[in-house]
Design an enzyme around this catalytic site. Structure first.
Site, PDB file in Angstrom:
ATOM      1  N   GLU A   1      49.597  79.494  50.035  1.00  0.00           N
ATOM      2  CA  GLU A   1      49.960  80.887  49.739  1.00  0.00           C
ATOM      3  C   GLU A   1      51.107  81.035  48.743  1.00  0.00           C
ATOM      4  OE1 GLU A   1      50.154  79.522  52.771  1.00  0.00           O
ATOM      5  OE2 GLU A   1      51.935  80.177  53.874  1.00  0.00           O
ATOM      6  N   ASN A   2      51.789  79.946  48.406  1.00  0.00           N
ATOM      7  CA  ASN A   2      52.811  80.074  47.368  1.00  0.00           C
ATOM      8  C   ASN A   2      52.209  80.143  45.969  1.00  0.00           C
ATOM      9  OD1 ASN A   2      52.136  77.319  47.950  1.00  0.00           O
ATOM     10  ND2 ASN A   2      53.758  76.676  46.586  1.00  0.00           N
TER      11      ASN A   2
END
Lengths: 231, 218
Positions: free
Chosen positions: B47-48
């Site tokens: 998710e980064n």
């Protein structure tokens, strides 16, 4: 009018106590290292800092926590920082924990002129307390407000003197939204080039969002978890 | 007795289907990647800002600008893409991620999960977990069945602050596999050497034993 500044110290001019600052980065990846160092030197206090994380004890935003310049953090995850935890539990630091996707969208909305938006994230949790809830097509959503800052600090890989930016790999993270949400956005880049040297198709942040830019130096790019394959 | 962390991860890997985009949380969930069969076309989302996450890099290829959501150095694979956090959570919140696997401190019969905060003790934050449970098509929890004091972590009602409500479909613990539906746990598999009744006893929330319950094999 040139957007180019000589270094971080000059670029952060205008910083004052009690301001709201937005800072790019995820963990220690893609953080504006030079600006953070200059902010520490500036001595500005009672700052509200919006950043996904709070750095580690001796790097990133941890430096401004150590010097007690931050009064409030708006973040999604602050787990790697003992200084942070102590100041929070002692009541010296105010914290607004915001889900990561909500934080990203609040910043995006701030930069895009959207005052608030509905999201399914956090419905039925502490995050939903005191927020308007509304149903769309049978599902519940909560109203989240946009975030803007007095100053925004981003770190890019390359930038040109007009403020166009290209980020590298996962160092992009929150930087593009944060660049849009500052009243004054300051970009520090590893390579500052002339207009025309960046391919227009490759620009991540168009220069309109960036008011000041400088070439950073002495990047430490600290790694939090060094993991390598055996083979 | 009971599954170790790798066995929990291995069992969860059976839930991964060809063509899935999967987001794996920190801890046991991360280990699931090691057990996904090569013949399946699976894309890992971090998710980064990375779709198409590869294994840890060799020493020479370590890059501070290339990390996963656990802040570990990582690599890309052919077809990978990078994007901003806003785009990443458009994928997650927008229902484009097929499966997420998360750790938990508690889950309950309503499919609610608590995994981000112990009031007065732990203030780490929820990171992307609240968005993941709200947006991913399927959410599977990997956890220990009981805490260190022997208290069940599968409850009638979570008593820690929630991460999300009505969002968990399945729980894989060291003791077995349980579906959550109709406001109860349904024990469908048990760890080698355990009886379904052992799992039932270790589950505080209302639970039933599926008629076709089976013992897991490794």
């Amino acid at each position: 009018m040139s957007k180019v500044y000589k270094n971080a110290t000059e670029a952060i001019a205008g910083i004052e106590s009690n301001m709201t600052l937005l800072l790019g980065g995820f963990g220690l990846c893609g953080i504006p290292e030079n600006c953070i160092a200059a902010l520490k030197e500036s001595g500005a206090k009672n700052l509200t800092c919006v950043s996904n994380n709070a750095g580690v004890d001796d790097f990133g935003l941890g430096l401004l926590l150590q010097s007690r310049q931050i009064k409030k953090m708006i973040s999604s995850y602050v787990g790697e920082n003992a200084t942070f935890e102590k100041q929070f539990l002692d009541g010296d630091l105010d914290v607004e924990l915001t889900p990561q996707g909500t934080l990203a969208e609040r910043l995006r909305a701030g930069g895009a002129g959207i005052p608030a938006f509905y999201t399914p994230t956090g419905v039925g949790t502490l995050v939903a307390e005191n927020k308007e809830e509304r149903e769309f097509d049978g599902r519940k959503f909560i109203l989240e407000k946009a975030i803007r800052g007095d100053f925004a600090y981003v770190k890019a890989w390359k930038g040109d003197t007009m403020g166009n930016l290209i980020y590298k790999k996962t160092a992009r993270n929150f930087n593009p939204m944060i660049a849009t949400a500052g009243r004054i956005t300051i970009a520090e880049v590893e390579h500052l080039v002339e207009p025309g040297e960046l391919e227009p198709d490759q620009i991540h942040t168009p220069g309109i969002f960036v008011q000041r830019i400088f070439q950073g130096s002495h990047y430490e790019k600290r790694i939090e978890q060094l993991t390598i394959s055996e083979s | 007795m009971g599954l170790n962390r790798n066995q929990i991860a291995q069992r969860i890997s059976n839930e991964v289907e060809d063509g899935f985009v999967v987001n794996l949380g920190i801890g046991i969930p991360t280990l699931v990647a090691n057990f996904i069969p090569d013949e399946l076309d699976v894309v890992l989302q971090s998710e980064n800002g990375l779709l198409g996450m590869g294994p840890f890099p060799s020493k020479e290829n370590v890059d501070a600008d290339l990390i996963n959501a656990g802040k570990q150095t990582i690599s890309t694979v052919p077809g990978s893409s990078f994007f901003s956090s806003a785009d990443s959570f458009a994928m997650i919140r927008g229902g484009h991620v097929d499966l997420t696997v998360l750790g938990a401190m508690q889950v309950d019969i309503y499919g609610s999960i608590a995994n981000w905060m112990i009031p007065g003790k732990m203030v780490k934050g929820m990171g992307g977990a609240m968005d993941l449970v709200a947006g991913a098509q399927r959410v599977i929890v990997a956890m220990q069945h009981m805490d260190k004091k022997g208290n069940s972590k599968l409850l009638t009602n979570c008593n820690l602050p929630l991460t999300g409500i009505h969002c968990i479909n399945k729980v894989v613990t060291d003791m077995g596999v349980l579906n959550i539906k109709g406001q109860q746990f349904e024990i469908i598999e048990v760890a080698p050497g355990l009886n379904p009744e052992d799992v039932l006893k270790a589950t505080e929330g209302k639970a039933v034993i599926h008629p076709d319950v089976k013992e897991m094999t490794f």
